[in-house]
Design a protein around this motif. Structure first.
Motif, PDB file in Angstrom:
ATOM      1  N   GLY A 104       0.829  -1.191   0.000  1.00 47.62           N
ATOM      2  CA  GLY A 104       0.000   0.000   0.000  1.00 47.62           C
ATOM      3  C   GLY A 104       0.864   1.242   0.000  1.00 47.62           C
ATOM      4  O   GLY A 104       1.732   1.388   0.865  1.00 47.62           O
ATOM      5  N   PHE A 105       0.633   2.136  -0.946  1.00 42.21           N
ATOM      6  CA  PHE A 105       1.352   3.407  -1.001  1.00 42.21           C
ATOM      7  C   PHE A 105       0.461   4.499  -0.406  1.00 42.21           C
ATOM      8  O   PHE A 105      -0.696   4.651  -0.792  1.00 42.21           O
ATOM      9  CB  PHE A 105       1.693   3.791  -2.436  1.00 42.21           C
ATOM     10  N   CYS A 106       1.014   5.280   0.527  1.00 43.12           N
ATOM     11  CA  CYS A 106       0.313   6.429   1.106  1.00 43.12           C
ATOM     12  C   CYS A 106      -1.009   5.988   1.723  1.00 43.12           C
ATOM     13  O   CYS A 106      -1.021   5.204   2.664  1.00 43.12           O
ATOM     14  CB  CYS A 106       0.122   7.509   0.035  1.00 43.12           C
ATOM     15  N   THR A 124       2.297   1.817   8.139  1.00 44.99           N
ATOM     16  CA  THR A 124       2.440   3.266   8.221  1.00 44.99           C
ATOM     17  C   THR A 124       1.498   3.904   7.216  1.00 44.99           C
ATOM     18  O   THR A 124       0.974   3.234   6.308  1.00 44.99           O
ATOM     19  CB  THR A 124       3.886   3.717   7.973  1.00 44.99           C
ATOM     20  N   ALA A 125       1.263   5.191   7.393  1.00 41.97           N
ATOM     21  CA  ALA A 125       0.437   5.982   6.488  1.00 41.97           C
ATOM     22  C   ALA A 125       0.943   7.415   6.557  1.00 41.97           C
ATOM     23  O   ALA A 125       1.744   7.766   7.422  1.00 41.97           O
ATOM     24  CB  ALA A 125      -1.040   5.899   6.868  1.00 41.97           C
ATOM     25  N   GLU A 143       2.944   3.024  12.638  1.00 38.74           N
ATOM     26  CA  GLU A 143       4.251   3.617  12.896  1.00 38.74           C
ATOM     27  C   GLU A 143       4.357   4.887  12.050  1.00 38.74           C
ATOM     28  O   GLU A 143       4.750   4.832  10.882  1.00 38.74           O
ATOM     29  CB  GLU A 143       5.359   2.624  12.559  1.00 38.74           C
ATOM     30  N   PRO A 144       4.027   6.037  12.613  1.00 36.18           N
ATOM     31  CA  PRO A 144       3.895   7.256  11.813  1.00 36.18           C
ATOM     32  C   PRO A 144       5.196   7.983  11.515  1.00 36.18           C
ATOM     33  O   PRO A 144       5.168   8.978  10.789  1.00 36.18           O
ATOM     34  CB  PRO A 144       2.988   8.122  12.690  1.00 36.18           C
ATOM     35  N   ALA A 157       3.858   2.293   2.538  1.00 39.70           N
ATOM     36  CA  ALA A 157       4.706   3.482   2.409  1.00 39.70           C
ATOM     37  C   ALA A 157       3.956   4.682   2.940  1.00 39.70           C
ATOM     38  O   ALA A 157       2.732   4.788   2.814  1.00 39.70           O
ATOM     39  CB  ALA A 157       5.104   3.709   0.953  1.00 39.70           C
ATOM     40  N   ALA A 158       4.707   5.636   3.527  1.00 37.22           N
ATOM     41  CA  ALA A 158       4.096   6.727   4.273  1.00 37.22           C
ATOM     42  C   ALA A 158       3.412   7.753   3.384  1.00 37.22           C
ATOM     43  O   ALA A 158       2.353   8.265   3.727  1.00 37.22           O
ATOM     44  CB  ALA A 158       5.155   7.414   5.130  1.00 37.22           C
TER      45      ALA A 158
END
Length: 316
Positions: A104-106, A124-125, A143-144, A157-158
């Protein structure tokens, strides 16, 4: 060949789709003399309107193309409060059940969480949506402060550009550091960015901004095999060790020692991939000192021992 499939849904972000195409979809015969992935796009609709109506995507396969994906990249979009379509979520669940790797991206983390595959898992996001994510999915260990999270068969990915960080990480994991470096050179993007998304969170601009670390980083990268210390880096930058630590934290989100160790591990990986079989030589030339330290550091970074790394990524 490892098959990567991207699901594109209504209002999906074009940038992350472009990142996936650049990393996994382009031909690599020029850089590497071989192809790395079999790549495809799919969508639940014959015509998919992308984010804010920028353009309409047509001519891609239906969701059935995701059924044989080894890696499935789920859709992401800015309207995180709007539920994902049941057909998309069911496709994600089936892929997870049969052992496919999910990415997952973003805001793609919201898709994975809605599908129920992130419960009890790390993810993460984007920092902008961290509070909303925690409220909706309290069972996910968010995990931000990182650019991406690798939780084995599910990776997130964040933010938008962090899709490139995660994509290169997957290339490194699948094909080794040399291949990841080749792809990063094609992208003109760092093969590994230290630090996390905390460095990008909105904060007041200091009255006197720190000077760039680029010169001292380039100087150190040319001398990784030498017994460099944090004091050596500080002397080269003509600042105190404490000031150097502050600049590393502000600009890279990490410490000088952590950055130096990461660069040395990356060099050790390249040496092994290029055929150096004497691990004590790899340790010495990369600045890690001993074969025991090489083993510990490499396992921490890659999950592999030097022998296993050589077996997987070394010359045939």
């Amino acid at each position: 060949m490892h098959r990567v499939v991207v699901i594109v849904d209504a209002n999906s972000n074009p940038f992350e789709l472009g990142c996936a195409t650049e990393v996994f979809g382009l031909r690599r015969t020029g850089e590497l003399g071989r192809e790395l992935y079999d790549f495809a796009l799919c969508s639940p609709d014959p015509a998919t309107l992308m984010r804010d109506g920028f353009f309409t995507l047509t001519g891609v396969a239906g969701l059935e193309a995701a059924e044989d994906a080894d890696t499935l990249i789920v859709p992401n979009r800015p309207d995180v409060e709007v539920p994902r379509r049941p057909a998309v979520l069911e496709t994600v669940r089936r892929a997870h059940a049969r052992g496919a790797r999910l990415v997952g991206f973003c805001s793609g983390a919201f898709t994975l969480a809605e599908a129920g595959v992130l419960e009890g898992r790390r993810a993460t996001a984007h920092w902008q949506w961290a509070d909303a994510f925690r409220t909706r999915f309290p069972g996910v260990r968010l995990e931000p402060d990182v650019l991406f999270v690798d939780d084995g068969d599910i990776l997130t990915a964040a933010g938008s550009a962090a899709a490139l960080d995660l994509g290169l990480h997957l290339v490194r994991r699948d094909h080794g550091a040399e291949a990841a470096n080749a792809v990063s050179r094609r992208l003109v993007f760092a093969a590994h960015r230290d630090g996390g998304q905390r460095q990008f969170v909105e904060r007041p601009v200091p009255d006197v901004p720190d000077e760039s670390l680029a010169p001292v980083l380039a100087w150190a990268q040319e001398r990784l095999g030498e017994p460099l210390t944090v004091d050596d880096l500080a002397a080269r930058a003509a600042v105190s060790a404490a000031t150097l630590h502050r600049r590393f934290r502000a600009q890279l989100g990490t410490t000088p020692l952590a950055w130096l160790t990461g660069e040395r591990v990356a060099l050790a990986c390249r040496l092994i991939e290029r055929g150096e079989s004497r691990f004590e030589v790899v340790a010495r030339r990369s600045g890690l000192g001993t074969a025991a330290n090489l083993r510990a550091r490499l396992h921490r970074e890659t999950g592999l021992s030097p022998s296993a790394y050589r077996h997987r990524f070394g010359p045939a």
